[in-house]
Design a protein around this motif. Structure first.
Motif: not given
Length: 138
Positions: A91-112
Motif C-alpha cells: 500500500m506504499k508508493f513513492k511519486s515519480i515526479v516532484t510536488f509543490d509542497l509547503t511544510t508548516c511548523t508551529k512556532n511556540h513562542w509566537t503561537f503561529s
C-alpha cells in the motif's frame, strides 16, 4: 426496555449501503486526506508564514506541531497510487515526479506557524488506488 430515540449508527450504515449500491465509491479516508493535505489551487497569501497560518487555523490543524500541504491537482496526486508511483511496500508508493509542497511548523513562542515551500517526491499510503495518508517527502 429498548430506547426509541434516533439510531445514528443505523442511519450511517444505511447511507453507506445506498452509496455503494449506486455504484459510486465511498472512500472517507481519501476525503480526509484531501481535506488535510491538498490545497489546489494554492491559497493566495503574502508569504509562506501567512499561508501556513491561514491554512492551519482555517482547517483546524492548529494543534499539530508540523504539517505538509500539497499544492498540486488531486488527479496528479492520485496518480502516485497507480502508474505515477513506484511501489515501496504494501500500500506504499513513492511519486515519480516532484510536488509543490509547503511544510508548516508551529512556532511556540509566537503561537503561529512558520512555512517553507519546497519541491520533493512524496510517499503515500494508498487504498483502492487513492492516497489516504501522506507518509513523508523525499
Amino acid at each position: 426496555m429498548a430506547s426509541r430515540g434516533p439510531r445514528p449508527l443505523l442511519l450511517l450504515l444505511l447511507a453507506a449501503c445506498l452509496v455503494l449500491a449506486s455504484g459510486h465509491s465511498w472512500d472517507p479516508l481519501h476525503k480526509i486526506f484531501k481535506l488535510k493535505h491538498v490545497d489546489h489551487p494554492r491559497t493566495p497569501a503574502d508569504n509562506d508564514n501567512a499561508y501556513c497560518n491561514k491554512l492551519m487555523w482555517g482547517r483546524g490543524l492548529f494543534l499539530k506541531p508540523s504539517h505538509t500541504f500539497i499544492a498540486d491537482s488531486p488527479a496528479k496526486i492520485n496518480c502516485v497510487c497507480k502508474k505515477g508511483g513506484v511501489k515501496m511496500g504494501p500500500m506504499k508508493f513513492k511519486s515519480i515526479v516532484t510536488f509543490d509542497l509547503t511544510t508548516c511548523t508551529k512556532n511556540h513562542w509566537t503561537f503561529s506557524f512558520d512555512g517553507i515551500r519546497h519541491r520533493h517526491h512524496i510517499v503515500v499510503l494508498c487504498l483502492h488506488g487513492r492516497p489516504i495518508k501522506l507518509l513523508k517527502y523525499v
